[in-house]
Design a protein around this motif. Structure first.
Motif, PDB file in Angstrom:
ATOM      1  N   VAL A 652       0.852  -1.175   0.000  1.00 29.09           N
ATOM      2  CA  VAL A 652       0.000   0.000   0.000  1.00 29.09           C
ATOM      3  C   VAL A 652       0.898   1.238   0.000  1.00 29.09           C
ATOM      4  O   VAL A 652       1.868   1.308   0.771  1.00 29.09           O
ATOM      5  CB  VAL A 652      -0.958   0.018   1.213  1.00 29.09           C
ATOM      6  CG1 VAL A 652      -0.209  -0.112   2.534  1.00 29.09           C
ATOM      7  CG2 VAL A 652      -1.797   1.304   1.215  1.00 29.09           C
ATOM      8  N   VAL A 653       0.612   2.170  -0.879  1.00 32.28           N
ATOM      9  CA  VAL A 653       1.347   3.427  -0.949  1.00 32.28           C
ATOM     10  C   VAL A 653       0.441   4.537  -0.409  1.00 32.28           C
ATOM     11  O   VAL A 653      -0.692   4.710  -0.874  1.00 32.28           O
ATOM     12  CB  VAL A 653       1.774   3.753  -2.393  1.00 32.28           C
ATOM     13  CG1 VAL A 653       2.452   5.124  -2.450  1.00 32.28           C
ATOM     14  CG2 VAL A 653       2.719   2.678  -2.906  1.00 32.28           C
ATOM     15  N   ILE A 654       0.950   5.283   0.565  1.00 32.18           N
ATOM     16  CA  ILE A 654       0.201   6.395   1.165  1.00 32.18           C
ATOM     17  C   ILE A 654       0.928   7.673   0.788  1.00 32.18           C
ATOM     18  O   ILE A 654       2.118   7.842   1.090  1.00 32.18           O
ATOM     19  CB  ILE A 654       0.106   6.247   2.695  1.00 32.18           C
ATOM     20  CG1 ILE A 654      -0.423   4.864   3.070  1.00 32.18           C
ATOM     21  CG2 ILE A 654      -0.774   7.328   3.279  1.00 32.18           C
ATOM     22  CD1 ILE A 654      -0.418   4.595   4.558  1.00 32.18           C
ATOM     23  N   TYR A 655       0.193   8.591   0.161  1.00 34.14           N
ATOM     24  CA  TYR A 655       0.820   9.772  -0.447  1.00 34.14           C
ATOM     25  C   TYR A 655       0.257  11.043   0.180  1.00 34.14           C
ATOM     26  O   TYR A 655      -0.954  11.269   0.182  1.00 34.14           O
ATOM     27  CB  TYR A 655       0.549   9.755  -1.948  1.00 34.14           C
ATOM     28  CG  TYR A 655       1.182  10.871  -2.736  1.00 34.14           C
ATOM     29  CD1 TYR A 655       2.550  11.102  -2.690  1.00 34.14           C
ATOM     30  CD2 TYR A 655       0.407  11.690  -3.562  1.00 34.14           C
ATOM     31  CE1 TYR A 655       3.140  12.111  -3.448  1.00 34.14           C
ATOM     32  CE2 TYR A 655       0.981  12.708  -4.316  1.00 34.14           C
ATOM     33  CZ  TYR A 655       2.343  12.917  -4.253  1.00 34.14           C
ATOM     34  OH  TYR A 655       2.923  13.909  -4.986  1.00 34.14           O
ATOM     35  N   GLY A 656       1.133  11.887   0.728  1.00 36.03           N
ATOM     36  CA  GLY A 656       0.687  13.150   1.283  1.00 36.03           C
ATOM     37  C   GLY A 656       1.593  13.645   2.384  1.00 36.03           C
ATOM     38  O   GLY A 656       2.588  13.006   2.756  1.00 36.03           O
ATOM     39  N   ASN A 657       1.234  14.811   2.945  1.00 34.74           N
ATOM     40  CA  ASN A 657       2.043  15.433   3.998  1.00 34.74           C
ATOM     41  C   ASN A 657       1.244  15.729   5.270  1.00 34.74           C
ATOM     42  O   ASN A 657       1.784  16.317   6.197  1.00 34.74           O
ATOM     43  CB  ASN A 657       2.640  16.754   3.488  1.00 34.74           C
ATOM     44  CG  ASN A 657       3.991  16.557   2.828  1.00 34.74           C
ATOM     45  OD1 ASN A 657       4.772  15.713   3.258  1.00 34.74           O
ATOM     46  ND2 ASN A 657       4.257  17.303   1.762  1.00 34.74           N
ATOM     47  N   THR A 658      -0.018  15.350   5.322  1.00 36.05           N
ATOM     48  CA  THR A 658      -0.850  15.719   6.466  1.00 36.05           C
ATOM     49  C   THR A 658      -0.674  14.725   7.602  1.00 36.05           C
ATOM     50  O   THR A 658      -0.103  13.638   7.437  1.00 36.05           O
ATOM     51  CB  THR A 658      -2.328  15.766   6.056  1.00 36.05           C
ATOM     52  OG1 THR A 658      -2.771  14.431   5.737  1.00 36.05           O
ATOM     53  CG2 THR A 658      -2.534  16.662   4.840  1.00 36.05           C
ATOM     54  N   ILE A 659      -1.222  15.102   8.751  1.00 35.07           N
ATOM     55  CA  ILE A 659      -1.129  14.226   9.917  1.00 35.07           C
ATOM     56  C   ILE A 659      -1.975  12.969   9.740  1.00 35.07           C
ATOM     57  O   ILE A 659      -1.759  11.959  10.411  1.00 35.07           O
ATOM     58  CB  ILE A 659      -1.537  15.008  11.188  1.00 35.07           C
ATOM     59  CG1 ILE A 659      -1.009  14.312  12.444  1.00 35.07           C
ATOM     60  CG2 ILE A 659      -3.058  15.189  11.245  1.00 35.07           C
ATOM     61  CD1 ILE A 659      -1.150  15.134  13.696  1.00 35.07           C
ATOM     62  N   ASP A 660      -2.931  13.027   8.808  1.00 36.32           N
ATOM     63  CA  ASP A 660      -3.749  11.838   8.534  1.00 36.32           C
ATOM     64  C   ASP A 660      -2.908  10.671   8.036  1.00 36.32           C
ATOM     65  O   ASP A 660      -3.300   9.507   8.186  1.00 36.32           O
ATOM     66  CB  ASP A 660      -4.828  12.168   7.492  1.00 36.32           C
ATOM     67  CG  ASP A 660      -5.838  13.176   7.996  1.00 36.32           C
ATOM     68  OD1 ASP A 660      -6.138  13.130   9.201  1.00 36.32           O
ATOM     69  OD2 ASP A 660      -6.320  14.002   7.207  1.00 36.32           O
ATOM     70  N   ILE A 661      -1.752  10.969   7.415  1.00 36.61           N
ATOM     71  CA  ILE A 661      -0.851   9.917   6.939  1.00 36.61           C
ATOM     72  C   ILE A 661      -0.515   8.948   8.071  1.00 36.61           C
ATOM     73  O   ILE A 661      -0.580   7.725   7.927  1.00 36.61           O
ATOM     74  CB  ILE A 661       0.451  10.551   6.388  1.00 36.61           C
ATOM     75  CG1 ILE A 661       0.178  11.302   5.095  1.00 36.61           C
ATOM     76  CG2 ILE A 661       1.530   9.503   6.214  1.00 36.61           C
ATOM     77  CD1 ILE A 661       0.168  10.427   3.883  1.00 36.61           C
ATOM     78  N   PHE A 662      -0.150   9.487   9.216  1.00 49.50           N
ATOM     79  CA  PHE A 662       0.334   8.665  10.317  1.00 49.50           C
ATOM     80  C   PHE A 662      -0.814   7.929  11.008  1.00 49.50           C
ATOM     81  O   PHE A 662      -0.637   6.813  11.493  1.00 49.50           O
ATOM     82  CB  PHE A 662       1.109   9.552  11.293  1.00 49.50           C
ATOM     83  CG  PHE A 662       2.238  10.291  10.646  1.00 49.50           C
ATOM     84  CD1 PHE A 662       3.449   9.670  10.431  1.00 49.50           C
ATOM     85  CD2 PHE A 662       2.077  11.597  10.202  1.00 49.50           C
ATOM     86  CE1 PHE A 662       4.495  10.334   9.800  1.00 49.50           C
ATOM     87  CE2 PHE A 662       3.121  12.273   9.577  1.00 49.50           C
ATOM     88  CZ  PHE A 662       4.328  11.637   9.373  1.00 49.50           C
ATOM     89  N   THR A 663      -1.983   8.557  11.053  1.00 47.56           N
ATOM     90  CA  THR A 663      -3.152   7.853  11.582  1.00 47.56           C
ATOM     91  C   THR A 663      -3.515   6.679  10.693  1.00 47.56           C
ATOM     92  O   THR A 663      -3.877   5.604  11.167  1.00 47.56           O
ATOM     93  CB  THR A 663      -4.344   8.821  11.692  1.00 47.56           C
ATOM     94  OG1 THR A 663      -3.979   9.935  12.485  1.00 47.56           O
ATOM     95  CG2 THR A 663      -5.532   8.130  12.329  1.00 47.56           C
ATOM     96  N   CYS A 664      -3.414   6.889   9.386  1.00 46.38           N
ATOM     97  CA  CYS A 664      -3.718   5.828   8.426  1.00 46.38           C
ATOM     98  C   CYS A 664      -2.732   4.667   8.576  1.00 46.38           C
ATOM     99  O   CYS A 664      -3.127   3.490   8.529  1.00 46.38           O
ATOM    100  CB  CYS A 664      -3.675   6.392   7.011  1.00 46.38           C
ATOM    101  SG  CYS A 664      -4.083   5.207   5.724  1.00 46.38           S
ATOM    102  N   VAL A 665      -1.442   4.983   8.775  1.00 42.93           N
ATOM    103  CA  VAL A 665      -0.440   3.933   8.975  1.00 42.93           C
ATOM    104  C   VAL A 665      -0.783   3.101  10.204  1.00 42.93           C
ATOM    105  O   VAL A 665      -0.738   1.859  10.176  1.00 42.93           O
ATOM    106  CB  VAL A 665       0.965   4.554   9.108  1.00 42.93           C
ATOM    107  CG1 VAL A 665       1.974   3.504   9.576  1.00 42.93           C
ATOM    108  CG2 VAL A 665       1.402   5.163   7.788  1.00 42.93           C
ATOM    109  N   GLU A 666      -1.136   3.781  11.281  1.00 44.86           N
ATOM    110  CA  GLU A 666      -1.476   3.050  12.506  1.00 44.86           C
ATOM    111  C   GLU A 666      -2.688   2.157  12.308  1.00 44.86           C
ATOM    112  O   GLU A 666      -2.718   1.020  12.805  1.00 44.86           O
ATOM    113  CB  GLU A 666      -1.741   4.058  13.636  1.00 44.86           C
ATOM    114  CG  GLU A 666      -1.902   3.426  15.016  1.00 44.86           C
ATOM    115  CD  GLU A 666      -3.315   2.916  15.271  1.00 44.86           C
ATOM    116  OE1 GLU A 666      -3.480   1.968  16.071  1.00 44.86           O
ATOM    117  OE2 GLU A 666      -4.252   3.474  14.668  1.00 44.86           O
ATOM    118  N   LYS A 667      -3.682   2.645  11.560  1.00 42.48           N
ATOM    119  CA  LYS A 667      -4.883   1.845  11.337  1.00 42.48           C
ATOM    120  C   LYS A 667      -4.567   0.601  10.520  1.00 42.48           C
ATOM    121  O   LYS A 667      -5.061  -0.496  10.801  1.00 42.48           O
ATOM    122  CB  LYS A 667      -5.948   2.698  10.645  1.00 42.48           C
ATOM    123  CG  LYS A 667      -7.283   2.004  10.469  1.00 42.48           C
ATOM    124  CD  LYS A 667      -7.847   1.515  11.795  1.00 42.48           C
ATOM    125  CE  LYS A 667      -8.076   2.664  12.765  1.00 42.48           C
ATOM    126  NZ  LYS A 667      -8.627   2.196  14.056  1.00 42.48           N
TER     127      LYS A 667
END
Length: 987
Positions: A652-667
């Protein structure tokens, strides 16, 4: 307000208003021995709390001149309040006294120096001159539509199907007039049938036989407007073969007293008519409305009354339990009352004792409406069911008032549980019986919604015996609370029929609707929300959310507000704004009228995948490309990932600079996705700042990612999908960097590239010729360049004339912004508020400042690193006299810094930072205090979950209020801010 003359021949301006608790002292001062001889010794505060009606006469200085308090029963020293009628008829000649027309005076006091009927007839042309002055306010509008002599022509044109009536005082002065006609067709084909929402259908007219007449024109002298209903008996005599009287009034007009006895027909969602329809049935003139305790012989009549209600089985089940044991299956005492007219049952009301009053008091602001100490525990009741024939809807408050008297209650509560309870079978106990029952449609408007109270999260295990009662801290199923008491049974509400359309269910929009819906003395009938997915979900989304939270509203908050009870929700996207015809075009070619204007609070969203930095991707969206903007998107993504990715192969590739990136990784990690399958790609950015407020926190989070084997790529711009081939399905993505291109294989691509304005929203705004400059341009009072359209939230920016391009609503707490938007509009609807005044030229050039904290986000990494930052991104620079972003100064400061240099030769005081713990140990806590000693920023990073709502209370507090925090910290007495703040907030 009027002018009177006292015994000294001095003129004085007086006004009459409802008594307030603050008047008690002055009322006490007016009590004399003669007063006690008549009324006995009176506890004024207690009397005001229990009185159905208390009025006070005041002068221009707001000094109390006189006071009277009325209850719906005689003194309890004389007779039981539930049985005063036989007693009164036995001892006095009072056959005409009934609970419907009788109140008892329990106190009257006045300063020493302050110690009518109507007749009806047919209007004549000769009455024209006497009536003209009464119509002065409406004359211009009517003359423009019907000509200058419309009134004389209407009176002269009377026939069998058209009548005009006047009302006269004994001095033969006309006080009002009504013109009626008999319509041959249905008055309004777009209103809901009362059968659909009320317990008993209005008697249907015979087929093809006209059964209604309408009032075309009505006006009355304001001194007599409360007697408007006196017209109705005479008018119905003029139409002996008609059962219904209807009135159609513009939505923009106020509700006059006559309409308070009519039933408003609820418009269908597809209705585009600019008028409201009100209906009155001939039987509503009957004055024999009686309320009594039900008996078993009423069951057949009650069953007939309820048979068309969807919840009739539940109501009959509770009724049978009352007949059998006078209590429900839990053993809680119940009481059932019926309303009857001419010995026919027309209503039923079921209440039970409120056994959970301590929980209600602790979790809801019920003391905004009552003094709790003046109400005994047994005087609180819960309203379980209410049904009333719509013909007698104008007696709904009287029905509730009589139920309070007969049951010896002073307060009633009605609980509305969220709708999702009927759809989920796994709700943990205790599961509320009939949790979704919503049988109070016809009487909910008589009650007031009660706001939930903010709750302190207590460390119950640490407090031990000192902890609050488990009855108060129990985690119950959330519900919205509505309330009525004796005082409110005769407290009128101002009805607002103006249609207010809100676009977007953002925190700003929800906050705006909350303020309007929770005004206790206003009833907004036409609040409309346009949102892609309707109101935010009520169900618990913690297990499915990939997004950081703003903590403005939680799922529990949504359940406790129950905005669905007050707001008409239209699911869809705004596709256009027609300013000329005043309507909003919604997806599906639906037109939503908005004659009074639109409030735009559309949230900014993650943009669709871009080809280049400033371009919008317009190709086909691959099925495995996920763009997450709200909880609805997260739920769909969660289900899709479980079905198509988690147990399969691929990255899975997660693209962006917002704090949502890290929440998504944890999920993803919590779902069982290995860290080695997760690739995080950050695009280039012009800012030196990241989404984290602290470099130490950022490094800790990135170290956690490395331990989880999550790959991170910096400064990489997306260039191609599938090497420029067909993107369905997406199997690879290519990025350009300053060194060499990167090509990553992916089974799923999650996009958090850039938050921006939704394309359809932008097109709607732009096509409507609203000024758009990267965001929708507004002034300091939320106005766009169209006076009927206001906007708020991250979608907006201030006009360039304010010279504040670096500031927008996105910098502040969205919930507070929505509240301020509502406060700016309320003076136009609330008669108790002064109308908006035009600001001076200087004030108009100042942007508003907000005081509540903005939570930038909360992140959990591997379920053992919890991060949150609370702040508002500005500080006042006394030297430069302008706002300077706080986070820019914090980057330049170190611990205990007293000042820093912001620009050449300019020194700026910024305060200090107090902190304990280390990021490596998972107990990092930092407070930033400004130069005035106020808490400006809070940053936490912990291995253990922490109560964010508790720490939110620290924001804006002075360090002296935190038990002299700075002094204690400097003396080495504060070594753990987590424990220190917990003791301060819960001790």
């Amino acid at each position: 307000m009027r002018t009177v003359t006292n015994w000294c021949d001095d003129e004085e301006t007086i006004s009459v208003r409802r008594t307030e608790s603050s008047d008690a002292r002055e009322i006490n001062d007016l009590i004399t021995p003669a007063t006690e001889a008549v009324f006995g010794r009176v506890n004024v505060i207690y009397l005001l709390e229990k009185a159905n009606l208390a009025v006070t006469v005041t002068n221009s200085k707001n000094e109390v001149l006189a006071h009277a308090a009325f209850l719906d029963h005689p003194s309890t020293y004389l007779v039981d309040p539930a049985g005063w009628e036989p007693w009164l008829h036995k001892h006095f000649s009072s056959d005409k006294c009934t609970p419907l027309n009788t109140l008892f005076l329990h106190l009257f006091v006045a300063q020493p120096d302050l110690s009518l009927g109507c007749a009806k007839e047919i209007a004549r042309v000769e009455d024209h001159d006497d009536l003209t002055h009464l119509l002065a306010e409406q004359a211009k509008v009517c003359s423009a539509s019907y000509g200058p002599y419309f009134l004389a022509e209407l009176i002269d044109a009377q026939n069998d199907d058209f009548h005009a009536a006047v009302c006269e005082t004994p001095l033969a002065n006309p006080t009002g007039s009504a013109e009626t006609e008999s319509p041959e067709e249905s008055s309004n084909a777009t209103c809901e049938d009362p059968e659909e929402k009320d317990p008993k259908s209005v008697p249907e007219p015979g087929q093809n036989v006209p059964n209604a007449f309408c009032i075309q024109l009505f006006f009355i002298d304001k001194k007599y407007e409360m007697r408007s209903v006196d017209f109705l008996p005479y008018i119905f005599k003029l139409f002996p073969d008609r059962d219904f009287c209807v009135i159609s009034v513009p939505k923009l007009g106020p509700e006059f007293p006559l309409l308070q006895t009519f039933l408003r027909a609820v418009p269908q969602s597809s209705s585009t008519l600019p008028h409201e329809l009100y209906i009155y049935h001939r039987s509503g003139l009957l004055k024999t409305f009686e309320v009594r305790v039900t008996v078993s012989s009423d069951r057949h009549a009650i069953e007939s009354l309820l048979k068309k209600l969807s919840l009739h089985e539940s109501m009959l089940e509770d009724l049978d339990k009352f007949y059998q044991a006078r209590q429900n299956k839990d053993g809680t005492p119940m009481q059932v009352f019926v309303a009857q007219v001419v010995e026919q049952v027309v209503g039923i009301l079921i209440i039970k004792n409120e056994e959970d009053i301590d929980y209600i008091r602790a979790h809801y602001n019920i003391e905004n409406f009552i003094y709790f100490s003046h109400h005994q525990r047994e005087e609180h009741g819960q309203l379980c069911h209410f049904a009333l024939n719509p013909i007698f809807h104008h007696y709904a408050k009287h029905f509730l008032k009589e139920a309070l008297r007969l049951s010896h209650k002073s307060c009633l509560y009605y609980l509305i549980y969220p709708s999702y309870l009927t759809q989920k079978l796994t709700i943990p106990p205790p599961f509320p019986q009939n949790a979704s029952a919503h049988s109070l449609t016809s009487a909910l408007s008589c009650m007031v919604p009660v706001r939930p109270r903010r709750q302190i999260i207590y460390p119950l295990e640490e407090l031990g015996l000192n902890a609050p009662s488990r009855q108060v801290t129990a985690d119950q199923t959330p519900y919205a609370l509505n309330h009525i008491n004796r005082k409110l049974t005769m407290e009128p509400k101002a009805t607002v029929n103006i249609r207010i359309v809100v676009v977007g269910a953002s925190d700003t929009g929800i906050s705006f609707l909350e303020v309007l819906a929770f005004c206790p003395h206003l009833r907004f009938n036409n609040l409309t929300l346009i949102s892609k997915h309707g109101l935010p979900s009520y169900c618990n989304n913690e297990k499915t959310s990939f997004l950081a939270t703003s903590h403005s509203y939680t799922d529990r908050d949504y359940a406790q507000l129950s905005l669905r009870s007050w707001v008409n929700v239209i699911e869809g996207k705004m596709m256009g704004i027609n300013r000329a015809d005043k309507h909003v075009l919604v997806s599906g070619d639906r037109k939503i009228p908005c004659p009074s204007g639109v409030d735009i609070s559309q949230p900014i969203t993650n943009s669709e995948l871009p080809v280049q930095a400033e371009q919008r991707y317009t190709g086909a969206i691959p099925s495995n490309l996920l763009t997450l903007n709200d909880d609805h998107d997260c739920q769909r993504a969660h289900s899709w990932l479980l079905e198509n990715f988690v147990d399969l192969e691929g990255d899975v590739v997660i693209y962006g600079n917002t704090i949502d990136i890290f929440t998504c990784v944890e999920k993803l990690l919590s779902m069982g996705v290995a860290g080695s399958r997760i690739k995080v790609v950050h695009p280039p950015t012009d800012s030196q700042l990241t989404c984290f407020s602290s470099p130490a926190v950022e490094e800790a989070v990135r170290a956690a990612l490395r331990r989880s084997e999550v790959q991170v790529h910096q400064d990489s711009l997306l260039a191609q999908l599938n090497d420029g081939q067909d993107p369905e399905p997406l199997s690879s993505v290519s990025f350009t960097t300053e060194k060499q291109p990167i090509r990553l294989k992916c089974a799923v691509f999650i996009n958090f590239f850039r938050k921006g304005v939704d394309y359809n929203a932008f097109k709607s705004i732009n096509d409507a010729c609203l000024v758009y400059d990267g965001r929708l341009v507004i002034d300091s009072n939320f106005h766009t360049n169209d006076s009927t359209i206001r906007a708020a939230g991250p979608l907006t920016k201030f006009a360039r004339s304010y010279h504040a391009d670096q500031w927008s609503h996105a910098s502040f707490n969205s919930k507070e912004v929505g509240t301020e938007l509502a406060r700016a509009l309320l003076p136009f609807f609330d008669p108790t508020l002064e109308s908006e005044t035009n600001p001076s030229a200087t004030e108009d050039q100042l942007i508003p400042l907000y005081s509540q904290a903005k939570i930038q986000g909360q992140v959990h990494i591997q379920a053992h690193l919890h991060h949150c930052n609370i702040s508002i991104k500005y500080e006042f620079n006394c030297s430069l006299h302008r706002l300077v972003p706080l986070f820019k100064m914090m980057v330049q400061t170190s611990n205990n810094a007293k000042w820093c240099t912001h620009s050449k030769n300019i020194k700026m005081i910024v305060g200090r930072e107090i902190g304990t713990g280390k990021v490596e140990e998972g107990n990092y806590f930092r407070l930033f205090l400004n130069q005035y000693g106020l808490v400006e920023s809070i940053t936490c990073l912990s291995k253990e979950p922490f109560p964010v709502s508790n720490y939110l209370c620290l924001y804006g507090r002075h360090e002296l209020l935190l038990n002299r925090l700075c002094t204690r910290f400097d003396e080495g007495l504060v070594t753990d801010l987590y424990r220190y703040d917990t003791e301060h907030l819960t001790g």
